[in-house]
Scaffold this motif. Structure first.
Motif, PDB file in Angstrom:
ATOM      1  N   UNK A 124      29.532  42.678  27.925  1.00 38.56           N
ATOM      2  CA  UNK A 124      30.307  43.595  28.770  1.00 38.56           C
ATOM      3  C   UNK A 124      31.189  44.464  27.878  1.00 38.56           C
ATOM      4  N   UNK A 125      31.925  43.785  26.980  1.00 38.33           N
ATOM      5  CA  UNK A 125      32.810  44.516  26.064  1.00 38.33           C
ATOM      6  C   UNK A 125      32.016  45.453  25.158  1.00 38.33           C
ATOM      7  N   UNK A 140      32.845  50.273  35.152  1.00 41.61           N
ATOM      8  CA  UNK A 140      32.102  49.011  35.211  1.00 41.61           C
ATOM      9  C   UNK A 140      32.288  48.396  36.592  1.00 41.61           C
ATOM     10  N   UNK A 141      31.248  47.732  37.108  1.00 43.60           N
ATOM     11  CA  UNK A 141      31.355  47.105  38.430  1.00 43.60           C
ATOM     12  C   UNK A 141      31.002  45.620  38.380  1.00 43.60           C
ATOM     13  N   UNK A 142      31.494  44.897  39.373  1.00 43.55           N
ATOM     14  CA  UNK A 142      31.094  43.499  39.582  1.00 43.55           C
ATOM     15  C   UNK A 142      31.320  43.157  41.045  1.00 43.55           C
ATOM     16  N   UNK A 149      37.379  37.572  36.413  1.00 42.56           N
ATOM     17  CA  UNK A 149      36.909  37.200  35.076  1.00 42.56           C
ATOM     18  C   UNK A 149      36.498  38.412  34.256  1.00 42.56           C
ATOM     19  N   UNK A 150      35.705  39.296  34.865  1.00 42.03           N
ATOM     20  CA  UNK A 150      35.127  40.405  34.113  1.00 42.03           C
ATOM     21  C   UNK A 150      36.038  41.633  34.020  1.00 42.03           C
ATOM     22  N   UNK A 156      40.150  45.536  28.579  1.00 44.21           N
ATOM     23  CA  UNK A 156      40.551  45.400  27.180  1.00 44.21           C
ATOM     24  C   UNK A 156      39.579  46.097  26.233  1.00 44.21           C
ATOM     25  N   UNK A 157      38.340  46.219  26.667  1.00 49.07           N
ATOM     26  CA  UNK A 157      37.340  46.901  25.831  1.00 49.07           C
ATOM     27  C   UNK A 157      37.466  48.413  25.905  1.00 49.07           C
ATOM     28  N   UNK A 158      38.294  48.897  26.865  1.00 50.98           N
ATOM     29  CA  UNK A 158      38.522  50.328  26.959  1.00 50.98           C
ATOM     30  C   UNK A 158      37.977  51.003  28.195  1.00 50.98           C
TER      31      UNK A 158
END
Length: 392
Positions: A124-125, A140-142, A149-150, A156-158
């Protein structure tokens, strides 16, 4: 309101894209001079501004890193599925190739096996960083159950935007088997905008907006590859759903002075559908099948719904849409097909010019009429020859 469908039971009459038309205005405007900017609210910062009001659906056959970057550079936003093949496999291309090549009688079971591989948080990151490193906007989706969690991992990954998406979203989800997402806390804790969906009703949209999202997705089951309406019997035609949710947005804004945009999601494969969604009250649209036709799409002309790989009750199917042109052609033309599936942005600006709308807010006030014959009136030759408006 509504009609009797039997003793002591009423049902509302609702409308989809094929049953309405937009009325030309008393004033017309040069299409090159209309403003179609879409803004996503951000905390303690200026809104995230998109040049075009179009998002690409978080479908594995539509969005990968390459597509997300290309979409960003053209002024839109593509959403990457954090629970798709891009985050389950280091080499997703090989997996996607299997999906494309498998016989239709076996593809659902194949997808069920493919999606049994666990999601790898490091991927993911990695995907978010790839999009950012190449100059794209990362969304990003979930599903709600994985958001807590995601979401922080993507942030944090931007990532610039996080989408919490399920077949039907509510502010109050009851379950004794797992912990439900505290939507208010999640929206509060996340530093980046959170878009929530999907919904189709006035009251539930109001409740979701109370939780603090930056946007709400509208639509249950209208997608080209989605079978939820057939499997579950759920759904509201997109025009009525959009109008109802837009009314909730406006009521919420009047009460709180906080504007939460709504995004009509699904059921739009042609420019006319997109125009009708915006005129019905949407601030933007989310499109899947039209982009699955792009040369940049990872599905190589195939498209499947997010619920297709469900282990017990698949609510999607793989469909062949073909590859008709580049992403730029689909968004801006020049169109090489006659069915309205290319130059979506041109359709929006031209329609806005013809109804006399200078911006999306004015476009939302367009006069709408019930016109079930709008696609067939005078189109006999097109229908017989399966060209133009005679295609499906």
């Amino acid at each position: 309101m509504g009609m009797w469908i039997g003793r002591n039971r009423k049902a509302r009459v609702t409308y989809g894209f094929d049953e309405i038309a937009l009325v030309p205005g008393r004033v017309t405007i040069n299409p090159n001079e209309v403003d179609i900017t879409f803004r996503i609210p951000r905390k303690n910062a200026e809104p995230l501004q998109l040049k075009i009001p179009i998002l690409a659906s978080a479908m594995d056959g539509v969005v990968d890193v390459k597509f997300a970057v290309a979409m960003s550079k053209l002024g839109g936003l593509a959403v990457l599925n954090s629970e798709g093949v891009q985050t389950r496999y280091k080499n997703p291309h090989e997996v996607l190739q299997k999906v494309v090549e498998t016989d239709k009688s076996e593809v659902t079971s194949l997808l069920q096996r493919i999606y049994q591989e666990p999601v790898h948080p490091d991927l993911i990151a990695a995907r978010v960083k790839q999009i950012k490193d190449e100059g794209g906007i990362a969304a990003v989706s979930s599903i709600p159950q994985r958001a807590a969690e995601f979401g922080p991992i993507a942030q944090e990954a931007g990532a610039d935007v996080y989408v919490v998406q399920s077949t039907v979203s509510t502010a109050r989800h009851i379950s004794s088997e797992y912990k439900s997402l505290d939507l208010t806390k999640f929206c509060s804790d996340m530093r980046i905008p959170v878009i929530v969906g999907n919904t189709v009703g006035y009251d539930v949209t109001l409740e979701i907006m109370e939780c603090g999202p930056a946007g709400v997705l509208v639509g249950v089951g209208p997608g080209a590859a989605c079978t939820s309406r057939g499997v579950l019997g759920l759904g509201v035609p997109q025009v009525t759903a959009t109008v109802d949710c837009a009314a909730a947005r406006d009521a919420y804004f009047k009460r709180t002075s906080r504007y939460v945009p709504i995004i009509t999601d699904g059921g739009m494969s042609k420019g006319g559908d997109v125009c009708k969604a915006l005129a019905s009250g949407a601030d933007a649209v989310m499109v899947g099948s039209a982009f699955a036709r792009a040369q940049e799409a990872p599905g190589a002309g195939y498209h499947w719904g997010m619920a297709t790989p469900h282990q017990n009750l698949p609510r999607g199917t793989r469909i062949k849409v073909g590859t008709t042109g580049s992403l730029k052609q689909i968004l801006f033309g020049p169109a090489e097909v006659d069915d309205g599936s290319q130059n979506l942005v041109g359709a929006i600006t031209t329609c806005m010019g013809n109804v006399g709308a200078r911006n999306i807010a004015e476009f939302q006030q367009t006069e709408i009429i019930i016109a079930p014959s709008i696609k067939t009136e005078g189109k006999l030759f097109q229908t017989v020859q399966s060209v133009g408006m005679g295609t499906r």
